[in-house]
Every structure is written in structure tokens, then in C-alpha cells.
Write a protein that holds these residues in place. Structure first.
Motif, PDB file in Angstrom:
ATOM      1  N   UNK A 167       0.837  -1.210   0.000  1.00 37.00           N
ATOM      2  CA  UNK A 167       0.000   0.000   0.000  1.00 37.00           C
ATOM      3  C   UNK A 167       0.870   1.257   0.000  1.00 37.00           C
ATOM      4  N   UNK A 168       2.022   1.160   0.674  1.00 30.89           N
ATOM      5  CA  UNK A 168       2.932   2.314   0.751  1.00 30.89           C
ATOM      6  C   UNK A 168       3.796   2.427  -0.501  1.00 30.89           C
ATOM      7  N   UNK A 169       3.644   1.469  -1.423  1.00 32.79           N
ATOM      8  CA  UNK A 169       4.338   1.558  -2.711  1.00 32.79           C
ATOM      9  C   UNK A 169       5.636   0.777  -2.802  1.00 32.79           C
ATOM     10  N   UNK A 170       5.970   0.003  -1.766  1.00 32.69           N
ATOM     11  CA  UNK A 170       7.215  -0.785  -1.809  1.00 32.69           C
ATOM     12  C   UNK A 170       7.075  -1.953  -2.794  1.00 32.69           C
ATOM     13  N   UNK A 171       8.221  -2.441  -3.281  1.00 37.74           N
ATOM     14  CA  UNK A 171       8.265  -3.634  -4.136  1.00 37.74           C
ATOM     15  C   UNK A 171       8.364  -4.830  -3.187  1.00 37.74           C
ATOM     16  N   UNK A 172       7.299  -5.613  -3.111  1.00 28.97           N
ATOM     17  CA  UNK A 172       7.212  -6.633  -2.064  1.00 28.97           C
ATOM     18  C   UNK A 172       7.341  -8.041  -2.656  1.00 28.97           C
ATOM     19  N   UNK A 173       8.223  -8.845  -2.052  1.00 31.06           N
ATOM     20  CA  UNK A 173       8.434 -10.236  -2.471  1.00 31.06           C
ATOM     21  C   UNK A 173       8.176 -11.138  -1.262  1.00 31.06           C
ATOM     22  N   UNK A 174       7.265 -12.100  -1.432  1.00 31.94           N
ATOM     23  CA  UNK A 174       6.958 -13.023  -0.335  1.00 31.94           C
ATOM     24  C   UNK A 174       7.472 -14.406  -0.715  1.00 31.94           C
ATOM     25  N   UNK A 175       8.249 -15.006   0.187  1.00 32.89           N
ATOM     26  CA  UNK A 175       8.819 -16.344  -0.050  1.00 32.89           C
ATOM     27  C   UNK A 175       8.157 -17.339   0.892  1.00 32.89           C
ATOM     28  N   UNK A 176       7.824 -18.514   0.386  1.00 34.87           N
ATOM     29  CA  UNK A 176       7.303 -19.547   1.286  1.00 34.87           C
ATOM     30  C   UNK A 176       7.735 -20.922   0.790  1.00 34.87           C
ATOM     31  N   UNK A 177       8.088 -21.783   1.729  1.00 36.97           N
ATOM     32  CA  UNK A 177       8.513 -23.134   1.336  1.00 36.97           C
ATOM     33  C   UNK A 177       7.316 -23.973   0.871  1.00 36.97           C
ATOM     34  N   UNK A 178       6.116 -23.568   1.287  1.00 36.12           N
ATOM     35  CA  UNK A 178       4.921 -24.272   0.791  1.00 36.12           C
ATOM     36  C   UNK A 178       4.608 -23.838  -0.635  1.00 36.12           C
ATOM     37  N   UNK A 179       3.763 -24.663  -1.286  1.00 35.38           N
ATOM     38  CA  UNK A 179       3.353 -24.338  -2.655  1.00 35.38           C
ATOM     39  C   UNK A 179       2.110 -23.455  -2.690  1.00 35.38           C
ATOM     40  N   UNK A 180       1.505 -23.195  -1.529  1.00 39.89           N
ATOM     41  CA  UNK A 180       0.333 -22.316  -1.488  1.00 39.89           C
ATOM     42  C   UNK A 180       0.525 -21.257  -0.414  1.00 39.89           C
ATOM     43  N   UNK A 181      -0.217 -20.179  -0.580  1.00 43.94           N
ATOM     44  CA  UNK A 181      -0.172 -19.060   0.354  1.00 43.94           C
ATOM     45  C   UNK A 181      -1.153 -19.292   1.511  1.00 43.94           C
ATOM     46  N   UNK A 182      -0.820 -18.810   2.694  1.00 41.51           N
ATOM     47  CA  UNK A 182      -1.791 -18.867   3.809  1.00 41.51           C
ATOM     48  C   UNK A 182      -1.198 -19.415   5.095  1.00 41.51           C
ATOM     49  N   UNK A 183      -0.048 -20.116   5.011  1.00 45.73           N
ATOM     50  CA  UNK A 183       0.538 -20.691   6.227  1.00 45.73           C
ATOM     51  C   UNK A 183      -0.444 -21.647   6.886  1.00 45.73           C
ATOM     52  N   UNK A 184      -0.616 -21.503   8.196  1.00 42.30           N
ATOM     53  CA  UNK A 184      -1.512 -22.434   8.900  1.00 42.30           C
ATOM     54  C   UNK A 184      -2.970 -22.247   8.481  1.00 42.30           C
ATOM     55  N   UNK A 185      -3.291 -21.104   7.864  1.00 42.68           N
ATOM     56  CA  UNK A 185      -4.680 -20.890   7.425  1.00 42.68           C
ATOM     57  C   UNK A 185      -5.017 -21.803   6.240  1.00 42.68           C
ATOM     58  N   UNK A 186      -3.975 -22.261   5.498  1.00 47.86           N
ATOM     59  CA  UNK A 186      -4.286 -23.121   4.341  1.00 47.86           C
ATOM     60  C   UNK A 186      -4.081 -24.596   4.699  1.00 47.86           C
ATOM     61  N   UNK A 187      -2.975 -24.929   5.402  1.00 47.26           N
ATOM     62  CA  UNK A 187      -2.673 -26.348   5.636  1.00 47.26           C
ATOM     63  C   UNK A 187      -2.907 -26.810   7.074  1.00 47.26           C
ATOM     64  N   UNK A 188      -3.102 -25.884   8.021  1.00 51.72           N
ATOM     65  CA  UNK A 188      -3.319 -26.294   9.413  1.00 51.72           C
ATOM     66  C   UNK A 188      -4.807 -26.320   9.757  1.00 51.72           C
ATOM     67  N   UNK A 189      -5.441 -25.167   9.658  1.00 49.91           N
ATOM     68  CA  UNK A 189      -6.842 -25.022  10.078  1.00 49.91           C
ATOM     69  C   UNK A 189      -7.761 -25.724   9.069  1.00 49.91           C
ATOM     70  N   UNK A 190      -8.621 -26.631   9.524  1.00 50.16           N
ATOM     71  CA  UNK A 190      -9.454 -27.383   8.569  1.00 50.16           C
ATOM     72  C   UNK A 190     -10.567 -26.533   7.929  1.00 50.16           C
ATOM     73  N   UNK A 191     -11.040 -27.026   6.792  1.00 49.58           N
ATOM     74  CA  UNK A 191     -12.078 -26.330   6.035  1.00 49.58           C
ATOM     75  C   UNK A 191     -13.372 -26.132   6.799  1.00 49.58           C
ATOM     76  N   UNK A 192     -13.679 -27.011   7.773  1.00 50.81           N
ATOM     77  CA  UNK A 192     -14.962 -26.838   8.474  1.00 50.81           C
ATOM     78  C   UNK A 192     -14.949 -25.603   9.380  1.00 50.81           C
TER      79      UNK A 192
END
Ligand code: FAD
Ligand code: SF4
Ligand code: SF4
Length: 483
Positions: A167-192
Motif C-alpha cells: 500500500x505504501x508503494x514498496x516492491x514486495x516479495x513473499x517467499x514460502x517453502x509451501x506451494x500455497x499461500x496462507x501458512x496455517x490458514x491453508x494447511x493447518x486449520x481445517x475447512x470446516x
């Protein structure tokens, strides 16, 4: 229109309906139904617009709850969305999975005698509705800046910081060892609890706002096909944020603890979430991480244990028991989730701890002992002691260890001995600056706090971004001053 508010005396609290147990046990969809516009407006009108709103004080993001409740009650839904989004990067996620009973709703002043305002459900409605109406737009910074930011970890802490910096205009790069974004929100916390589309649409929006994601890229000690050395990362970017979470499962000792059929909670949950996302998971197909037809015993009493028992139910386990050494009143997990688990057929074995795991190659049972609560320690928490001669056996052919998580040893893994950690292994940061012992390297979320909550990771990510911006802004002045 204040007369629309203060309706708590005449209008009863109504949380969104839950799907019936027989139906919800068969899938991984969320169990709570949505508010429609009229329900959201009516429930919002129960708020008494407190001068000192304790709901807001006890929300880690200090959300302007009374304001967005009033706007919702008045049908000004786009304004409600804008107020809500101003303090929270993922309001629809917090509305779903915050332990509201311990935070905002638990501190609503009308809770006593009338039941609190349904803050979480309204917060979720406001942003879900905004998505439907097309009001949620990708970031378009007012000006671009040259400085480049590297963020390690695409969980809620890293993503909130990424959004704020972009939002402040920086060039932002996010690295993750997983193949999807979200951390525990994608692979930890279940869909229900949190359907995966909710997380994936946030990823798409952030990418549309020109945040660069480098997925399947872990940060490590040396450059390789799958890893980038931490030192390389520092050369690439003007500032770094570490938001890597905590992933080292606490171990479970005792006789038989090496027998087959004992699995880690996060392995079990990740396999299940990946299956729901359509991935091929050999350890699920082989039965190693699949509860179908098994007698399952989950050990632990936190939210991770609750997610495991309810996942096992949905996978078609023969029986599911949760073994916890304290009682219901002293468990760390959300009581709302215990109730949901009990409705779904989970049996809680309170005040009981495992002593040994039975079986030759693979587990056949858990030998447990009864526990009793003793005197409180210095922190006020009661001690737990075994009851003599109280041993009993639970039949089990899958045991899930859900005893909590510790940080991985980052200074060793990344060959950065000067990266200071606390005695618990969490990264040490300046109380206000969020900077680690390495200049220009900041940290936020669970890797600083220890295992915590999504809402706290968002708060830390926002605060760390503000500090990074301040630090980057001050740099030219510092360089000139040094000349
Ligand atoms: P994380 O979400 O853990 O994200 C860290 C990211 O960093 C991950 O994507 C990881 O792959 C990446 N990473 C780690 N190391 C590296 C590396 N070396 N290189 C590159 N990438 C790396 N909280 C709630 O508020 N409500 C809940 O209902 C709830 N339920 C939970 C259920 C479970 C099973 C668990 C385990 C946690 C739950 N939590 C819940 C806690 C919540 O998920 C965490 O507090 C939150 O996700 C922490 O955010 P974070 O950004 O710090 O880290
Ligand atoms: Fe409540 Fe969490 Fe929303 Fe804050 S972010 S208002 S604590 S649900
Ligand atoms: Fe409204 Fe309850 Fe917050 Fe008061 S504490 S402003 S009644 S939601």
C-alpha cells in the motif's frame, strides 16, 4: 440514527445457524451458515454504542466495532466494509476463526444477562458481502517506491505486512517453502472452520496488487533448487521480515512411543487439507495419515487437538477420543470447538494422561492414568498429578500427538549465529521496533510470540510493517548524517 441501536433489550442474540450434525460430518465445508442482510442489520442493532467499548479494547486489532455495527444496522454496508477493512487485513477470516468468546464478544458489556452482540458473525458478513458486491479491490499504491522488501512466510503475519508495505508503494516479495499461500490458514486449520477458497481469493487479490510470490522456496543456509540462502535474501532486499511461524511438534515420550501408528497433528491435518484441495497425498492413500475405519486417540487439549478429532470424524473413524490431562474448565482450546466436537460424536477423556503405547509394529492401545488437579503454581495454573493405581487402556490404532509447537532453531538452520533467540527459541525483536539483532531484519507473528492466534499475527504484521517503513524512510537521513 441512534434509535436503530440499543435493541438488545427487545431483540435476542442469534448466532448463525449450524448445519445439522448428520450432514456436516460428511464433508469439510464450514459448519456455520451465513447471516443474510436482514439478520446482520438486526443483530448489529443490538449494540448499545458504548462510550468506552470494551469489545474494541479486547480486540487485538482494536477494530472500530461500534462504528461498523452502527453502519451495518443502518444498511450502509459499503461504509461498514471500509471501516472494518481499515484496521484488519482479513476481517472475514477473523470473523470465522477468532476465539470471540475470549476476545471481543467475551468483553461486550451487554453479555451479562442479555448475551453479547454477535460481533464475529457480523464482521464476517460485512466482508463476505463486500466480495459479493465487488467492493474488495486490489492494491493500487498512490506512488511507487524503489525499495524492495523480502518477506519470509506467507501466513497471516507475512501477508498482513506484505499488504501494508505494498500500500505504501514498496516492491514486495513473499517467499514460502509451501506451494500455497496462507501458512496455517491453508494447511493447518481445517475447512470446516475456514473454507480454503476464502484464503485463496485473498492470495489472488494480493497478487493482482503486484505483490510477488515465490512459492516452493524455503529460506535456508545455502542456495539450492528449493532453497535460498538467508544471506542471498539480505543482498536482494532493502529490508526483510521473518514471519515463519512455529512448526516443531512437541515430543511425546514413554514406553512404546516409537511404535507405528503414532502421528504428528500437523502431518495429519496437512494431509487432510491437501486432499480437500485436490492434491495427491500418498501417506493418506496408504492409510498412514487417514483415520477411516480406525479407533483414534488424540492427545492434547488445544485448538489443534480439536481440529484433529473433528477431522478424524469426517474421515470416517470408527471411534474418536480426546485424552487431556486437565479438565474441561482448564483446557486451552475454545469451548465452542469442544461443544462442536461433542455434537459430532467425539468422546473427551478428561483428567487422563498417556503412560505407554501398546503394540508391536503398530499401535493397538494407549495405556493411560487418571490425573488430579493440585494447587495453583506462581502463574495461577493448577498442577496436575497422577492418581495412584488408576491405570486403564484405550483401544487405538491411530494416535495423534497434538501437544503444541515450538520454533525451529533458525540461527542454526540458517547459519546465522548472530540472530538472537529467546530461551524458548522464538526470535528476539525490539519491543517497539520489531527489528531482530540483525539490522534491517524484522520479525512478526508466531516466530516472535510463540504459538498464538491469526488475529495477533495480523496485528504484529501490521505493526512490523509500520516500523519497517519508518526505518527505511530514515535511512537516507542516517547515511547523510554519517558522512
Ligand atoms: P504461519 O501461519 O505458521 O505461517 C508461517 C509461514 O512461513 C508458513 O507458510 C511456512 O511454510 C513459512 N515458512 C516457515 N519456515 C520457512 C522457511 N524457512 N522458508 C520459507 N517459508 C517458511 N488461530 C486462530 O486465531 N484461530 C484458530 O481457530 C486457529 N486454529 C489453529 C489450528 C491449528 C491446527 C493450528 C496449528 C493453529 C491454529 N491457530 C488458530 C493459530 C494460527 O494459525 C497461528 O497463530 C497463525 O497462523 C500464525 O501466523 P504466522 O504468520 O506467524 O505463521
Ligand atoms: Fe473480534 Fe477477532 Fe474481529 Fe477483533 S478481529 S473484532 S477479536 S473477531
Ligand atoms: Fe456494542 Fe458490546 Fe461493543 Fe458495547 S461492548 S460497543 S454493546 S459490541
Amino acid at each position: 440514527m441512534a434509535d436503530r441501536m440499543l435493541q438488545f433489550v427487545s431483540i435476542e442474540q442469534h448466532q448463525p445457524d449450524k448445519r445439522v450434525v448428520a450432514e456436516r460430518k460428511l464433508d469439510f465445508d464450514e459448519i456455520y451458515r451465513h447471516f443474510d442482510v436482514s439478520q446482520a442489520e438486526t443483530q448489529s442493532s443490538r449494540c448499545s454504542q458504548c462510550g468506552v467499548p470494551f469489545c474494541q479494547v479486547h480486540c487485538p486489532l482494536q477494530n472500530n466495532i461500534p462504528d461498523w455495527l452502527k453502519l451495518t444496522a443502518e444498511g450502509r454496508l459499503q461504509e461498514a466494509y471500509e471501516v472494518s477493512a481499515a484496521t484488519n487485513n482479513f476481517p472475514e477470516i477473523c470473523g470465522r476463526i477468532c476465539p470471540q468468546d475470549r476476545l471481543c464478544e467475551g468483553n461486550c458489556v451487554i453479555e451479562k444477562g442479555f448475551d453479547s452482540v454477535t460481533i464475529g458473525a457480523v464482521e464476517r458478513f460485512i466482508t463476505d458481502n463486500a466480495w459479493e458486491q465487488g467492493w474488495v479491490k486490489p492494491i493500487r499504491p498512490a506512488r511507487e517506491r524503489d525499495a524492495s522488501i523480502g518477506i519470509v512466510g506467507a501466513g497471516p503475519g507475512g501477508l498482513a505486512a506484505a499488504e501494508q508495505m505494498r500500500r505504501l508503494g514498496y516492491q514486495v516479495h513473499v517467499y514460502d517453502r509451501y506451494d500455497r499461500v496462507g501458512g496455517l490458514m491453508i494447511y493447518g486449520i481445517p475447512g470446516f472452520k475456514l473454507e480454503k477458497d476464502i484464503v485463496l481469493r485473498r492470495h489472488a487479490l494480493l497478487a493482482e496488487g503486484a505483490i510477488n510470490f515465490h512459492l516452493g522456496k524455503g529460506i535456508g543456509a545455502e542456495d539450492s533448487d528449493t532453497e535460498i540462502a538467508f544471506s542471498t535474501l539480505r543482498e536482494r532486499h532493502d529490508a526483510i521480515l521473518l514471519a515463519t511461524g512455529v512448526y516443531k511438534s512437541r515430543a511425546l515420550g514413554g514406553p512404546g512411543s516409537g511404535v507405528g501408528g503414532l502421528v504428528k497433528a500437523l502431518d495429519f491435518l496437512t494431509a487432510s487439507n491437501r486432499r480437500s484441495l485436490g492434491d495427491s497425498v500418498p501417506a493418506f492413500d496408504s492409510g498412514e495419515l487417514n483415520a477411516a475405519g480406525r479407533n483414534v486417540v488424540v492427545i492434547g487439549g488445544g485448538d489443534t487437538a480439536m481440529d484433529c478429532v473433528r477431522t478424524a470424524v469426517r474421515q470416517g473413524a470408527k471411534s474418536v477420543k480426546c485424552l487431556y490431562r486437565r479438565d474441561r474448565a482448564n483446557m486451552p482450546g475454545s469451548l465452542r470447538e469442544v461443544k462442536n466436537a461433542e455434537e459430532e460424536g467425539v468422546e473427551f477423556v478428561w483428567l487422563a494422561a498417556p503412560e505407554a503405547f501398546l503394540g508391536d509394529d503398530t499401535v493397538t492401545g494407549v495405556r493411560a492414568v487418571r490425573m488430579k488437579l493440585g494447587l495453583p503454581d506462581a502463574s495461577g495454573r493448577q498442577s496436575v498429578d497422577p492418581v495412584e493405581q488408576s491405570g486403564f487402556t484405550l483401544e487405538a490404532d491411530l494416535v495423534i500427538k497434538a501437544l503444541g509447537f515450538d520454533p525451529e532453531p533458525l540461527p542454526t538452520l540458517w547459519n546465522q549465529p548472530e540472530l538472537e533467540v529467546s530461551r524458548w527459541g522464538t526470535l528476539k525483536v525490539g519491543h517497539v521496533s520489531f527489528m531482530t539483532s540483525l539490522p534491517g531484519v524484522f520479525a512478526a507473528g508466531d516466530i516472535v510470540r510463540g504459538a498464538s492466534l491469526v488475529v495477533w499475527a495480523i496485528r504484529d504484521g501490521r505493526d512490523a510493517a509500520a516500523q519497517m517503513h519508518q526505518w527505511l524512510d530514515a535511512r537516507p537521513a542516517l547515511a547523510v548524517a554519517a558522512e
